[in-house]
Scaffold this motif. Structure first.
Motif, PDB file in Angstrom:
ATOM      1  N   GLU A 894      -5.611   1.424  -2.813  1.00  0.00           N
ATOM      2  CA  GLU A 894      -4.512   0.343  -2.729  1.00  0.00           C
ATOM      3  C   GLU A 894      -4.293  -0.549  -3.751  1.00  0.00           C
ATOM      4  O   GLU A 894      -3.376  -1.139  -4.211  1.00  0.00           O
ATOM      5  CB  GLU A 894      -4.339  -0.082  -1.458  1.00  0.00           C
ATOM      6  CG  GLU A 894      -3.657   0.640  -0.382  1.00  0.00           C
ATOM      7  CD  GLU A 894      -2.121   0.637  -0.648  1.00  0.00           C
ATOM      8  OE1 GLU A 894      -1.526  -0.206  -1.308  1.00  0.00           O
ATOM      9  OE2 GLU A 894      -1.359   1.559   0.271  1.00  0.00           O
ATOM     10  N   VAL A 897      -2.171  -0.280  -6.783  1.00  0.00           N
ATOM     11  CA  VAL A 897      -0.609  -0.081  -6.841  1.00  0.00           C
ATOM     12  C   VAL A 897       0.092  -1.281  -7.512  1.00  0.00           C
ATOM     13  O   VAL A 897       0.938  -0.936  -8.082  1.00  0.00           O
ATOM     14  CB  VAL A 897      -0.190  -0.036  -5.341  1.00  0.00           C
ATOM     15  CG1 VAL A 897       1.451  -0.146  -5.212  1.00  0.00           C
ATOM     16  CG2 VAL A 897      -0.725   1.177  -4.606  1.00  0.00           C
ATOM     17  N   LYS A 909       5.147   2.355  -9.678  1.00  0.00           N
ATOM     18  CA  LYS A 909       4.518   2.080  -8.252  1.00  0.00           C
ATOM     19  C   LYS A 909       4.488   3.201  -7.396  1.00  0.00           C
ATOM     20  O   LYS A 909       3.762   3.471  -6.558  1.00  0.00           O
ATOM     21  CB  LYS A 909       5.306   0.702  -7.735  1.00  0.00           C
ATOM     22  CG  LYS A 909       4.327   0.349  -6.629  1.00  0.00           C
ATOM     23  CD  LYS A 909       5.161  -0.942  -6.227  1.00  0.00           C
ATOM     24  CE  LYS A 909       4.306  -1.968  -5.232  1.00  0.00           C
ATOM     25  NZ  LYS A 909       5.122  -3.156  -4.713  1.00  0.00           N
ATOM     26  N   GLU A 910       5.816   3.854  -7.439  1.00  0.00           N
ATOM     27  CA  GLU A 910       6.204   5.009  -6.523  1.00  0.00           C
ATOM     28  C   GLU A 910       5.376   6.080  -6.506  1.00  0.00           C
ATOM     29  O   GLU A 910       4.841   6.716  -5.388  1.00  0.00           O
ATOM     30  CB  GLU A 910       7.678   5.326  -6.550  1.00  0.00           C
ATOM     31  CG  GLU A 910       8.580   4.274  -6.129  1.00  0.00           C
ATOM     32  CD  GLU A 910       8.817   3.199  -7.330  1.00  0.00           C
ATOM     33  OE1 GLU A 910       8.115   3.682  -8.406  1.00  0.00           O
ATOM     34  OE2 GLU A 910       9.751   2.065  -7.227  1.00  0.00           O
ATOM     35  N   LYS A 912       2.193   5.877  -7.844  1.00  0.00           N
ATOM     36  CA  LYS A 912       0.787   5.551  -7.066  1.00  0.00           C
ATOM     37  C   LYS A 912       0.714   5.690  -5.548  1.00  0.00           C
ATOM     38  O   LYS A 912      -0.307   5.954  -5.079  1.00  0.00           O
ATOM     39  CB  LYS A 912       0.409   4.099  -7.678  1.00  0.00           C
ATOM     40  CG  LYS A 912       0.554   4.168  -9.122  1.00  0.00           C
ATOM     41  CD  LYS A 912       0.121   2.587  -9.446  1.00  0.00           C
ATOM     42  CE  LYS A 912       0.402   2.332 -10.960  1.00  0.00           C
ATOM     43  NZ  LYS A 912       0.020   0.923 -11.459  1.00  0.00           N
ATOM     44  N   GLN A 913       1.790   5.210  -4.937  1.00  0.00           N
ATOM     45  CA  GLN A 913       2.121   5.168  -3.611  1.00  0.00           C
ATOM     46  C   GLN A 913       2.054   6.736  -3.103  1.00  0.00           C
ATOM     47  O   GLN A 913       1.222   6.881  -2.012  1.00  0.00           O
ATOM     48  CB  GLN A 913       3.085   4.382  -3.224  1.00  0.00           C
ATOM     49  CG  GLN A 913       3.002   2.843  -3.144  1.00  0.00           C
ATOM     50  CD  GLN A 913       4.502   2.222  -2.839  1.00  0.00           C
ATOM     51  OE1 GLN A 913       5.417   2.708  -2.978  1.00  0.00           O
ATOM     52  NE2 GLN A 913       4.151   0.862  -2.488  1.00  0.00           N
ATOM     53  N   LYS A 914       2.592   7.128  -3.707  1.00  0.00           N
ATOM     54  CA  LYS A 914       2.831   9.049  -3.334  1.00  0.00           C
ATOM     55  C   LYS A 914       1.396   9.533  -3.735  1.00  0.00           C
ATOM     56  O   LYS A 914       1.028  10.395  -2.696  1.00  0.00           O
ATOM     57  CB  LYS A 914       3.746   9.782  -4.241  1.00  0.00           C
ATOM     58  CG  LYS A 914       3.601  11.038  -3.912  1.00  0.00           C
ATOM     59  CD  LYS A 914       4.690  12.025  -5.016  1.00  0.00           C
ATOM     60  CE  LYS A 914       4.841  13.362  -4.567  1.00  0.00           C
ATOM     61  NZ  LYS A 914       5.796  14.023  -5.748  1.00  0.00           N
ATOM     62  N   LYS A 917      -0.596   8.547  -0.638  1.00  0.00           N
ATOM     63  CA  LYS A 917      -0.085   9.279   0.640  1.00  0.00           C
ATOM     64  C   LYS A 917      -0.747  10.694   0.644  1.00  0.00           C
ATOM     65  O   LYS A 917      -1.048  11.140   1.739  1.00  0.00           O
ATOM     66  CB  LYS A 917       1.375   9.306   0.408  1.00  0.00           C
ATOM     67  CG  LYS A 917       1.884   9.908   1.864  1.00  0.00           C
ATOM     68  CD  LYS A 917       3.704   9.621   1.767  1.00  0.00           C
ATOM     69  CE  LYS A 917       3.868  10.277   3.044  1.00  0.00           C
ATOM     70  NZ  LYS A 917       5.616  10.352   2.889  1.00  0.00           N
TER      71      LYS A 917
END
Length: 956
Positions: A894, A897, A909-910, A912-914, A917
């Motif tokens: 995290e 991010v 950012k999306e 990295k979050q994906k 996940k």
């Protein structure tokens, strides 16, 4: 500079006429091609007043933009772009050809992007456009030529264009529908009345659509028309290329009946080939051979099926095709000087025998009865083709031609082995009879090439011969004394043949008396010593249980050969290997007596070299003697496992239980002071140090636990060497020593000291970037060393002999180096180290407190700082972290991010979050983690959606 037409034109001139600026200009022009301005300046560059080079660049730019940047074109400009492109094609119908072709390729890309929604039937429209009567300034020949040029590149562009799987399926369906327009057009063009230029372009167009996938049955009529021009000298090459495309297409085998109907057309080239061979027309022979081989190779199963089938016509045609291939194999003259086509048939003979042996038993017997005579004829042909030319002729060949002939003979040897799979013992009998007839006729001296050919082919099938064969090989070996060995090539081939029979001789030791004298005699002749030493090494290795009666004879001859100073380095090394093998079966007292006799002179020479001032001569001498000792140590093993039969019952006890020391230990102990002297003087020479380490390694493999009494002395030398100059070879032998003796109580201090010294010295290299960059081979070997230590000797790693944190940080640094093999080794160590934390509190604490450094480096590597080829190894390290610290991995990931531009400026950012996940969805699933890392690295490098990514992703 601005991407204007004027600047582009100037840059193109510089590119072609100023070599000093070519690289910089190429880079600038490439960036210009992909710029938005390219949509504008490309049209200006196509003006009539521009040079050919500028026009070509303009046309190429249009193709690049349409093919790769189609999304930049607004929907309302599709039709106008197509119209403008047609106008430019009409503009260049009279040339230059290179510009016209690039414009046609651009039009093909446009058609593929717009069909079927915007442009429902582009192929029909293209044909209709060029069949109009009112196109000004264009003759019917010009219109046909341009149309065919355009139709030719459409399927080619389909194959090369970067498309999604779904889009490619849609376009394939549309192009298959277009065949109803293309085939009638080609059928009307490929007639004798067509001009030669139009006909040739029609052939190329047909070949292009064949490559796309015209079902052969739909194009059968056109194929018949194509065959009619095979005798046209002007169209011959293009005709052959077209027919080869037809018969070699992967889908053609689905239409065996159509291929059978076309076989008579193929067989008609027999007379043409015979005439071309008689006239020494190698180009025509080569073209015909390509056609015949493309049919035979790609439809060998149909050929085999036809032979046991009920269709008599098909059987006859297929047998005629095989015989045609045989006549090509038998092309007159020596390859590659007088003919260049016979080698193309070898793959067919392999495929054919592969299909034959795969048949069911009943069918196999039927086919075998038919094809055995053909294979016997093939043997006759190979015996001719493999023969050396007369020495005077061979000496006139160039070095490249001689090398091609050598490779050609090896291919014949492989083909011979395929033939043996069909003929078996009759083949051996055929060759034995041939050799016997030569001896009976008294012409063996004049026909040394034929005898050499027989020996060569016997050697080629040696591995396939049944070990129980006791008719033909004994007969062959018994004929050897009757052969006048008065030619170097004949002697060498005979020796190589004998060496290939090594395993068979172990089952027939009574034949050793026929071959040993010939091998030993060969060592006396420097011209054939290479073959003799290789054969002796193979024979002694395979016949240890039966070699003792010949041991004195062999060892005496080896001693003389070694002292002759006439042999090459590798020959001396091979002889020493044979010496070790023969000595292995003798009593200890005899071994030491022979060793003292053989080695004394060489050890004295080694000592003399060690005292000399370092030079190229002394280095060469030292390396030779060390290599000879290394191979002696590798082969002199007096402790051999017992031999058992298939039921597991003991046949012969060969394990010696004597209390005598092992000879290798005695010699090693004797030369250790000498080795120490060499190390001190040559410590800065990598070649010498590697040779010393190799000697230790071979001795260790032979002695195993019996190495223990000298382990302290050797270990001390290794530590002194490594402290002075770290070499990768030292790490290799150190790893083997520690793994072997780390559990021995009395060796604890020795292994602990060696491990500590190696780690301490290597970690100092990591304290400066320069040290790492200069010793990446050491880093790679050190990472492998640590991985083995962590896996097999963990008690040494966790003891306070070195810094655990330092080792972990070294692995992180090694993981970020550019060399793929080093990265792989570092990742392997880090993975082992992380997993070891589950049973080692010390390692767990180190990994936990330093994991953020590891994660940071991992993300940077995945983000683009490391080569794409090592991403699987990075994923495996991440997987190990997930397994070892499941509860912390989400928090560590995290951190990235909210960091702008980290680990890549291309990542949002999306993204990295994906990624997080995807990892956390199943953090212990290797495949899932690798998939997530692959997708993430493509995004970070800007490769997502590219052809590279499309080809790489399915392989995960």
């Amino acid at each position: 500079m601005e991407y204007s037409a004027e600047n582009i034109e100037s840059a193109v001139r510089q590119f072609y006429y100023d070599a000093s600026l070519q690289r910089e200009v190429h880079k600038w022009l490439t960036s210009a091609q992909v710029s938005p301005e390219a949509w504008s300046f490309s049209w200006e560059l196509l003006g009539d007043n521009k040079s050919i080079e500028v026009q070509f660049f303009g046309a190429s730019t249009l193709h690049v933009k349409i093919a790769r940047y189609w999304k930049e074109v607004p929907h309302d400009q599709y039709l106008s772009l197509r119209t403008r492109l047609f106008e430019r094609i009409f503009q260049f119908t009279t040339g230059p050809k290179m510009v016209l072709t690039r414009l046609c390729v651009a039009m093909s890309a446009l058609a593929l992007h717009t069909m079927p929604d915007v442009w429902p039937d582009p192929v029909y429209d293209m044909i209709s456009t060029f069949q109009q009567e009112d196109i000004p300034n264009l003759s019917s020949v010009q219109k046909a030529t341009v149309l065919l040029d355009l139709l030719t590149v459409v399927p080619e562009e389909f194959i090369t264009l970067n498309l999604t799987h779904h889009r490619r399926g849609i376009l394939r369906f549309e192009l298959e529908k277009a065949l109803k327009h293309v085939l009638p057009l080609l059928q009307s063009i490929l007639t004798p009345s067509s001009p030669a230029g139009v006909y040739e372009q029609g052939l190329r167009c047909f070949a292009s659509w064949v490559e796309f996938g015209i079902p052969i049955m739909e194009g059968e009529q056109i194929i018949h028309q194509v065959f009619q021009t095979i005798g046209n000298e002007q169209l011959f090459d293009t005709t052959i290329d077209t027919l080869v495309s037809v018969f070699s297409h992967p889908d053609t085998h689905r239409y065996p009946y159509t291929v059978k109907r076309l076989l008579p057309q193929v067989l008609q080239v027999q007379d043409m080939f015979n005439k071309a061979a008689q006239d020494s027309d190698m180009d025509t022979c080569h073209g015909i051979c390509r056609l015949v081989v493309s049919v035979a190779e790609n439809h060998s199963k149909m050929i085999v099926d036809s032979i046991y089938g009920e269709d008599e016509t098909a059987r006859t045609n297929c047998l005629n095709l095989i015989n045609l291939a045989l006549s090509i194999t038998a092309a007159p003259g020596h390859y590659p000087v007088e003919e260049i086509c016979s080698d193309l048939t070898f793959t067919f003979w392999y495929i054919l025998q592969d299909d034959i042996v795969a048949l069911e038993q009943d069918k196999y017997r039927t086919v075998l009865a038919v094809l055995q005579p053909i294979y016997l004829s093939l043997i006759e042909v190979l015996l001719v083709k493999v023969q050396h030319p007369q020495p005077s002729e061979f000496d006139s060949w160039s070095a490249d031609e001689k090398e091609q002939f050598r490779c050609y003979r090896q291919d014949i040897g492989d083909t011979m082995m395929y033939a043996f799979n069909i003929l078996h013992e009759p083949l051996l009998g055929h060759m034995c009879n041939m050799l016997g007839n030569l001896l009976e006729s008294g012409t063996q001296g004049a026909q040394w090439q034929m005898i050499e050919a027989v020996f060569f082919l016997f050697g080629s099938v040696a591995e396939s011969i049944d070990q129980c064969e006791e008719v033909y090989l004994p007969a062959l070996l018994n004929m050897l004394p009757r052969i006048p060995f008065n030619n170097v090539k004949l002697i060498s081939t005979a020796l190589y043949m004998i060496g290939s029979f090594g395993e068979w001789l172990s089952y027939h030791p009574n034949c050793l008396g026929c071959v040993i004298p010939l091998l030993l005699q060969g060592m006396e002749n420097p011209e054939v010593a290479t073959a003799a030493t290789m054969a002796l090494k193979d024979v002694t290795r395979e016949t240890l249980d039966h070699i003792h009666p010949y041991s004195h004879q062999i060892l005496s001859s080896c001693k003389v050969a070694l002292e002759s100073n006439t042999l090459k380095s590798r020959e001396n090394v091979r002889i020493m290997s044979s010496v070790g093998q023969v000595l292995s079966v003798m009593p200890f007292s005899d071994i030491m007596q022979y060793l003292n006799s053989i080695l004394t002179v060489h050890l004295n020479q080694l000592e003399q070299y060690s005292k000399e001032v370092p030079s190229a001569t002394s280095k060469a001498g030292i390396l030779l003697k060390l290599n000879m000792l290394s191979w002696l140590f590798a082969s002199l093993n007096t402790t051999r496992d017992q031999v058992e039969d298939e039921e597991g019952e003991q046949l012969q006890q060969t394990r010696q239980t004597s209390n005598d020391p092992k000879p290798v230990f005695v010699i090693l102990q004797q030369i250790c002071p000498l080795l120490h002297t060499i190390i001190e003087k040559w410590i800065n020479d990598a070649g010498v140090i590697e040779a010393v380490c190799e000697l230790f390694k071979r001795a260790l493999r032979t002695l195993m636990e019996d190495f223990a009494p000298i382990c302290n002395q050797v270990t001390q030398m290794l530590m002194e060497m490594y402290q002075t100059v770290p070499y990768a070879a030292i790490l290799d032998i150190s790893k083997q020593l520690i793994v072997l003796f780390s559990t021995e109580k009395e060796m604890e201090n020795t292994t602990k000291g060696l491990f500590s010294a190696v780690c301490g010295k290597t970690l100092t290299l990591f304290q400066s970037g320069a040290g790492i960059q200069e010793h990446t081979d050491v880093v790679e070997q050190f990472m492998g060393f640590l991985a083995q230590m962590t896996k097999k000797c963990r008690h040494l790693v966790t003891k306070e002999t070195c810094s655990l944190e330092g080792l972990f940080q070294a692995g992180i640094v090694g993981m970020a180096l550019p060399e793929s093999h080093t990265v792989k080794a570092a990742c392997c160590f880090l993975g082992e180290f992380m997993m070891a934390g589950s049973s080692s509190p010390e390692i767990h604490e180190v990994t936990l407190s330093n994991a953020h450094h590891l994660i940071d480096q991992l993300l940077r590597c995945i983000g683009g700082s490391s080569p794409r080829g090592v991403m699987d190894h990075m994923a495996d390290v991440l997987l190990s972290v997930c397994k070892a610290h499941t509860q912390h991995i989400h928090k560590w990931l995290e951190v990235m991010v909210d960091k702008e531009g980290y680990p890549s400026i291309r990542l949002q950012k999306e993204d990295k979050q994906k990624f997080i996940k995807n990892i956390m969805r199943n953090p212990v699933n290797k495949r899932r983690v690798r998939e997530a890392v692959t997708e993430f690295t493509f995004l970070a490098r800007g490769l997502m959606g590219t052809e590279y990514a499309a080809h790489s992703t399915p392989m995960i």
